[in-house]
Write a protein that holds these residues in place. Structure first.
Motif, PDB file in Angstrom:
ATOM      1  N   GLY A  86     -10.745  -1.448  -8.326  1.00 26.60           N
ATOM      2  CA  GLY A  86     -11.373  -2.659  -7.795  1.00 26.60           C
ATOM      3  C   GLY A  86     -11.561  -2.580  -6.287  1.00 26.60           C
ATOM      4  N   SER A  87     -10.539  -2.145  -5.574  1.00 26.79           N
ATOM      5  CA  SER A  87     -10.628  -2.025  -4.113  1.00 26.79           C
ATOM      6  C   SER A  87     -11.636  -0.963  -3.699  1.00 26.79           C
ATOM      7  CB  SER A  87      -9.261  -1.676  -3.527  1.00 26.79           C
ATOM      8  OG  SER A  87      -8.342  -2.685  -3.783  1.00 26.79           O
ATOM      9  N   ALA A  88     -11.592   0.184  -4.346  1.00 27.90           N
ATOM     10  CA  ALA A  88     -12.541   1.254  -4.020  1.00 27.90           C
ATOM     11  C   ALA A  88     -13.972   0.799  -4.265  1.00 27.90           C
ATOM     12  CB  ALA A  88     -12.222   2.504  -4.839  1.00 27.90           C
ATOM     13  N   LEU A 115     -18.323  -7.094  -7.947  1.00 29.44           N
ATOM     14  CA  LEU A 115     -17.658  -6.767  -9.211  1.00 29.44           C
ATOM     15  C   LEU A 115     -16.259  -6.202  -8.953  1.00 29.44           C
ATOM     16  CD1 LEU A 115     -20.666  -5.286 -11.179  1.00 29.44           C
ATOM     17  CD2 LEU A 115     -19.469  -7.427 -11.668  1.00 29.44           C
ATOM     18  N   GLY A 116     -16.130  -5.373  -7.927  1.00 28.52           N
ATOM     19  CA  GLY A 116     -14.807  -4.873  -7.569  1.00 28.52           C
ATOM     20  C   GLY A 116     -13.878  -6.004  -7.167  1.00 28.52           C
ATOM     21  N   PHE A 117     -14.393  -6.943  -6.390  1.00 25.98           N
ATOM     22  CA  PHE A 117     -13.592  -8.088  -5.962  1.00 25.98           C
ATOM     23  C   PHE A 117     -13.206  -8.957  -7.154  1.00 25.98           C
ATOM     24  CE2 PHE A 117     -13.518 -12.175  -3.291  1.00 25.98           C
ATOM     25  CZ  PHE A 117     -12.189 -11.999  -2.950  1.00 25.98           C
ATOM     26  N   LEU A 118     -14.140  -9.174  -8.077  1.00 29.78           N
ATOM     27  CA  LEU A 118     -13.851  -9.962  -9.274  1.00 29.78           C
ATOM     28  C   LEU A 118     -12.757  -9.314 -10.120  1.00 29.78           C
ATOM     29  CD1 LEU A 118     -17.444 -11.026 -10.343  1.00 29.78           C
ATOM     30  CD2 LEU A 118     -15.539 -12.579  -9.861  1.00 29.78           C
ATOM     31  N   VAL A 119     -12.815  -8.009 -10.269  1.00 33.19           N
ATOM     32  CA  VAL A 119     -11.807  -7.310 -11.070  1.00 33.19           C
ATOM     33  C   VAL A 119     -10.437  -7.429 -10.417  1.00 33.19           C
ATOM     34  CG1 VAL A 119     -11.054  -5.006 -11.798  1.00 33.19           C
ATOM     35  CG2 VAL A 119     -13.366  -5.773 -12.285  1.00 33.19           C
ATOM     36  N   ILE A 120     -10.378  -7.345  -9.094  1.00 27.65           N
ATOM     37  CA  ILE A 120      -9.094  -7.512  -8.408  1.00 27.65           C
ATOM     38  C   ILE A 120      -8.550  -8.919  -8.645  1.00 27.65           C
ATOM     39  CG2 ILE A 120      -7.974  -7.679  -6.159  1.00 27.65           C
ATOM     40  CD1 ILE A 120      -9.893  -5.467  -5.221  1.00 27.65           C
ATOM     41  N   LEU A 121      -9.397  -9.933  -8.428  1.00 34.07           N
ATOM     42  CA  LEU A 121      -8.935 -11.315  -8.594  1.00 34.07           C
ATOM     43  C   LEU A 121      -8.523 -11.617 -10.030  1.00 34.07           C
ATOM     44  CD1 LEU A 121     -11.424 -13.411  -6.429  1.00 34.07           C
ATOM     45  CD2 LEU A 121      -8.972 -13.158  -6.087  1.00 34.07           C
ATOM     46  N   LEU A 122      -9.404 -11.299 -10.971  1.00 35.45           N
ATOM     47  CA  LEU A 122      -9.135 -11.648 -12.365  1.00 35.45           C
ATOM     48  C   LEU A 122      -8.086 -10.739 -13.000  1.00 35.45           C
ATOM     49  CD1 LEU A 122     -12.769 -12.501 -13.433  1.00 35.45           C
ATOM     50  CD2 LEU A 122     -10.878 -14.101 -13.145  1.00 35.45           C
ATOM     51  N   GLY A 123      -7.924  -9.551 -12.469  1.00 33.46           N
ATOM     52  CA  GLY A 123      -6.935  -8.634 -13.014  1.00 33.46           C
ATOM     53  C   GLY A 123      -5.538  -8.843 -12.475  1.00 33.46           C
ATOM     54  N   TYR A 124      -5.408  -9.626 -11.425  1.00 35.36           N
ATOM     55  CA  TYR A 124      -4.091  -9.858 -10.824  1.00 35.36           C
ATOM     56  C   TYR A 124      -3.168 -10.610 -11.769  1.00 35.36           C
ATOM     57  CZ  TYR A 124      -0.580 -11.039  -7.353  1.00 35.36           C
ATOM     58  OH  TYR A 124       0.596 -11.173  -6.680  1.00 35.36           O
ATOM     59  N   GLY A 125      -3.714 -11.545 -12.519  1.00 38.91           N
ATOM     60  CA  GLY A 125      -2.934 -12.208 -13.557  1.00 38.91           C
ATOM     61  C   GLY A 125      -2.309 -13.532 -13.200  1.00 38.91           C
TER      62      GLY A 125
END
Length: 165
Positions: A86-88, A115-125
């Motif tokens: 996500g960060s990369a 999309l990378g930012f969304l994955v970081i936010l939504l994947g954090y839990g």
């Protein structure tokens, strides 16, 4: 999916399954190293580009991450994959967007970054990160489709999408 999230399992098989699930999400949502296909899709007509970037096409992988994060966000395999990719993706997409002269490509790389930012936010839990991610998801869909349609109007009126350097 509801049962998997409600009663998550642990172990090596679960970690392998979660990583494979994330591989599917990463390829669908154009995260590094599979980010190249999304800007490559800019040969499509502008309304198709608006759909690809704003609606369900690239958000399907993000949806999978959001659905499974409550159950598996504590797994190290999940955390490393989501955070690193996500960060990369967020940083690479932002950097590449600043280097574009074509308006559609600029928006495409902006989408990759989001999309990378969304994955970081939504994947954090966490609840807060999930609410922030869902808000960004809706906001992105609304503004990105409008931006692509505006670029289509500019292209139609001027005959070019190039930004003068």
């Amino acid at each position: 999916m509801s049962e998997l999230v409600a009663f998550p399992t642990a172990g090596t098989a679960t970690s392998v399954g979660v990583v494979l699930l994330l591989v599917g999400a990463v390829t669908k949502s154009a995260l590094v190293p599979f980010h190249f296909w999304l800007p490559g899709a800019m040969v499509a007509p502008t309304p198709i580009s608006a759909y690809l970037h704003a609606a369900a096409m690239v958000k399907a992988g993000v949806y999978l991450v959001a659905r499974f994060a409550p159950a598996y966000a504590d797994l190290p395999a999940w955390q490393v994959t989501v955070l690193v990719l996500g960060s990369a993706t967020m940083l690479l997409g932002a950097f590449r967007a600043t280097r574009q002269n074509d308006l559609k490509l600029l928006l495409a790389y902006g989408t990759v970054s989001q999309l990378g930012f969304l994955v970081i936010l939504l994947g954090y839990g966490s609840t807060g990160a999930t609410l922030a991610g869902l808000t960004l998801l809706v906001a992105h869909a609304l503004f990105k489709s409008s931006l692509f349609l505006a670029v289509g109007t500019i292209d139609h009126a001027t005959g070019t999408r190039d930004i003068p350097v």
